[in-house]
Enzyme design. Sequence first.
Site, PDB file in Angstrom:
ATOM      1  N   CYS A 113       8.483  -5.613   3.537  1.00 53.85           N
ATOM      2  CA  CYS A 113       7.402  -6.501   3.969  1.00 53.85           C
ATOM      3  C   CYS A 113       7.386  -7.827   3.192  1.00 53.85           C
ATOM      4  O   CYS A 113       6.815  -8.808   3.659  1.00 53.85           O
ATOM      5  CB  CYS A 113       6.058  -5.808   3.841  1.00 53.85           C
ATOM      6  SG  CYS A 113       5.927  -4.394   4.941  1.00 53.85           S
ATOM      7  N   HIS A 250       0.664 -11.558   3.988  1.00 50.01           N
ATOM      8  CA  HIS A 250       1.330 -10.518   4.783  1.00 50.01           C
ATOM      9  C   HIS A 250       0.246  -9.674   5.454  1.00 50.01           C
ATOM     10  O   HIS A 250      -0.769  -9.345   4.833  1.00 50.01           O
ATOM     11  CB  HIS A 250       2.203  -9.650   3.879  1.00 50.01           C
ATOM     12  CG  HIS A 250       2.671  -8.401   4.548  1.00 50.01           C
ATOM     13  ND1 HIS A 250       3.292  -8.413   5.780  1.00 50.01           N
ATOM     14  CD2 HIS A 250       2.595  -7.090   4.180  1.00 50.01           C
ATOM     15  CE1 HIS A 250       3.573  -7.178   6.129  1.00 50.01           C
ATOM     16  NE2 HIS A 250       3.159  -6.354   5.183  1.00 50.01           N
ATOM     17  N   ASN A 280       1.270  -4.394  11.553  1.00 53.31           N
ATOM     18  CA  ASN A 280       2.124  -4.808  10.438  1.00 53.31           C
ATOM     19  C   ASN A 280       3.546  -5.013  10.966  1.00 53.31           C
ATOM     20  O   ASN A 280       4.216  -4.040  11.331  1.00 53.31           O
ATOM     21  CB  ASN A 280       2.088  -3.719   9.352  1.00 53.31           C
ATOM     22  CG  ASN A 280       2.932  -4.063   8.142  1.00 53.31           C
ATOM     23  OD1 ASN A 280       3.734  -5.003   8.166  1.00 53.31           O
ATOM     24  ND2 ASN A 280       2.780  -3.292   7.083  1.00 53.31           N
TER      25      ASN A 280
HETATM   26  O1  UT7 Z   1       3.179  -3.543   4.338  1.00 51.28           O
HETATM   27  C1  UT7 Z   1       2.916  -2.993   3.084  1.00 51.28           C
HETATM   28  C2  UT7 Z   1       2.860  -1.537   3.093  1.00 51.28           C
HETATM   29  N1  UT7 Z   1       1.803  -0.859   3.727  1.00 51.28           N
HETATM   30  C3  UT7 Z   1       0.512  -0.982   3.397  1.00 51.28           C
HETATM   31  O2  UT7 Z   1       0.065  -1.903   2.783  1.00 51.28           O
HETATM   32  C4  UT7 Z   1      -0.385   0.139   3.802  1.00 51.28           C
HETATM   33  C5  UT7 Z   1      -1.314   0.496   2.676  1.00 51.28           C
HETATM   34  N2  UT7 Z   1      -2.209   1.599   2.987  1.00 51.28           N
HETATM   35  C6  UT7 Z   1      -3.149   1.516   3.950  1.00 51.28           C
HETATM   36  O3  UT7 Z   1      -3.263   0.528   4.621  1.00 51.28           O
HETATM   37  C7  UT7 Z   1      -4.106   2.689   4.089  1.00 51.28           C
HETATM   38  O4  UT7 Z   1      -3.938   3.584   3.012  1.00 51.28           O
HETATM   39  C8  UT7 Z   1      -3.921   3.435   5.432  1.00 51.28           C
HETATM   40  C9  UT7 Z   1      -4.419   2.581   6.575  1.00 51.28           C
HETATM   41  C10 UT7 Z   1      -2.480   3.820   5.632  1.00 51.28           C
HETATM   42  C11 UT7 Z   1      -4.785   4.711   5.413  1.00 51.28           C
HETATM   43  O5  UT7 Z   1      -6.130   4.393   5.137  1.00 51.28           O
HETATM   44  P1  UT7 Z   1      -6.941   5.208   4.011  1.00 51.28           P
HETATM   45  O6  UT7 Z   1      -8.327   4.730   4.053  1.00 51.28           O
HETATM   46  O7  UT7 Z   1      -6.178   5.094   2.734  1.00 51.28           O
HETATM   47  O8  UT7 Z   1      -6.898   6.686   4.602  1.00 51.28           O
HETATM   48  P2  UT7 Z   1      -6.286   8.001   3.967  1.00 51.28           P
HETATM   49  O9  UT7 Z   1      -4.785   7.934   3.943  1.00 51.28           O
HETATM   50  O10 UT7 Z   1      -7.001   8.272   2.694  1.00 51.28           O
HETATM   51  O11 UT7 Z   1      -6.709   9.056   5.047  1.00 51.28           O
HETATM   52  C12 UT7 Z   1      -8.087   9.377   5.305  1.00 51.28           C
HETATM   53  C13 UT7 Z   1      -8.146  10.437   6.386  1.00 51.28           C
HETATM   54  C14 UT7 Z   1      -7.223  11.622   6.139  1.00 51.28           C
HETATM   55  O12 UT7 Z   1      -7.892  12.770   6.549  1.00 51.28           O
HETATM   56  P3  UT7 Z   1      -8.560  13.776   5.460  1.00 51.28           P
HETATM   57  O13 UT7 Z   1      -7.415  14.178   4.577  1.00 51.28           O
HETATM   58  O14 UT7 Z   1      -9.571  12.933   4.756  1.00 51.28           O
HETATM   59  O15 UT7 Z   1      -9.126  14.848   6.308  1.00 51.28           O
HETATM   60  C15 UT7 Z   1      -6.066  11.353   7.074  1.00 51.28           C
HETATM   61  O16 UT7 Z   1      -5.419  12.550   7.468  1.00 51.28           O
HETATM   62  O17 UT7 Z   1      -7.732   9.859   7.649  1.00 51.28           O
HETATM   63  C16 UT7 Z   1      -6.741  10.708   8.239  1.00 51.28           C
HETATM   64  N3  UT7 Z   1      -5.840   9.869   9.034  1.00 51.28           N
HETATM   65  C17 UT7 Z   1      -6.087   9.541  10.314  1.00 51.28           C
HETATM   66  N4  UT7 Z   1      -7.100   9.828  11.137  1.00 51.28           N
HETATM   67  C18 UT7 Z   1      -7.050   9.308  12.374  1.00 51.28           C
HETATM   68  C19 UT7 Z   1      -4.683   9.315   8.651  1.00 51.28           C
HETATM   69  N5  UT7 Z   1      -4.145   8.610   9.668  1.00 51.28           N
HETATM   70  C20 UT7 Z   1      -4.999   8.729  10.705  1.00 51.28           C
HETATM   71  C21 UT7 Z   1      -5.003   8.231  12.025  1.00 51.28           C
HETATM   72  N6  UT7 Z   1      -6.058   8.547  12.818  1.00 51.28           N
HETATM   73  N7  UT7 Z   1      -4.019   7.438  12.490  1.00 51.28           N
END
Ligand code: UT7
Length: 323
Positions: A113, A250, A280
């Site tokens: 990225c 980004h 992204n």
């Molecule tokens: O380009 C540079 C690299 N990438 C990034 O910068 C990405 C950086 N990370 C992020 O943007 C965020 O961490 C994400 C958007 C990927 C995830 O958001 P989060 O608030 O950190 O969520 P999480 O990973 O803590 O997940 C929360 C919950 C989980 O469920 P439980 O374990 O709390 O029951 C996940 O399983 O959300 C669940 N979850 C989803 N639910 C619905 C994960 N993906 C999804 C989804 N739809 N697509």
Amino acid sequence: MIRSVVIGCGAYLPENIVTNADLEKTVDTSDEWIIQRTGIKQRHIAGEGETTADLGEKAARAALANAGVEIADIDLIILATSTPDNTFPATAVEIQHRLGMKHGAAFDMQAVCSGFVFALTTADLYIRGGQAHKVLVIGAETFSRILDWEDRTTCVLFGDGAGAVVLEAQEGVGLTADRGILSSHLRSDGSHKSKLFVDGGPSSTGTVGHLRMQGREVFKHAVGMITDVIVAAFDATGLNADTIDWFVPHQANKRIIDASARKLKIPPEKVVITVDQHGNTSAASIPLALAQAVADGRINQGDIILLEAMGGGFTWGSVLLRW
Ligand code: UT7
């Protein structure tokens, strides 16, 4: 002193748009979750047979036209991509060929990225070192090809697209009143590899592999890394949140962008956001956002623009320039 001035930019997005509602039909997700956690509403996905070179070529042609420059005037092409058409040759060389360029050189640069920021910095060094007068810098990606479409934690986040700029050597006096790139700061740290990587490659598995990410772990590091390299840019130039005109980050996640801007005291009205429309697009996200903000009249000649990116590796970096 010589400065690398952006004299044109352009972009291309595949026609096919995939909305969050479309993804609800294929994985256990919801429009509400995706918007709340990321700000993403839709993304463009390359058509069957549409490759990174196809997207990159179209963005390059748009940037050349916007700059009013012929391909004969370009000395070097750098393509930032992590989704090349082939393991080799470099996709940049394919684009060079399609543009009808038989002189000079073209190569790919891989910093995921952060690729566009790394490529822009490299082009700037070629120009200031006297090795090139005009450089075409492209960011082009087809991340849809390396996504695991059954993994809801990653497949909803990414999209395909391309953007490009033309840089030209111009005389400056060495002050921030000069047009062109004023500072750049690049960083990387391989100890974070397991947090964001592709589980395949030519020398390990002999396959292309799929993107794997521990999103929460990446998120935890992102804001600190982004703001560190921006503070380094401010320290190097004496510019600050008040004196920049546009922050073009980004586009990974609206929450990361908002938190970074807040920490740096950059007001929301100075922040260019495209993640809602593009998702992204990795190395393509910054030039796509630049092209949009130029086309809609926000970015104008003389504006101070702050670019930053952070991604797999980890890699991260900032570029501060006067448009
Ligand atoms: O380009 C540079 C690299 N990438 C990034 O910068 C990405 C950086 N990370 C992020 O943007 C965020 O961490 C994400 C958007 C990927 C995830 O958001 P989060 O608030 O950190 O969520 P999480 O990973 O803590 O997940 C929360 C919950 C989980 O469920 P439980 O374990 O709390 O029951 C996940 O399983 O959300 C669940 N979850 C989803 N639910 C619905 C994960 N993906 C999804 C989804 N739809 N697509």
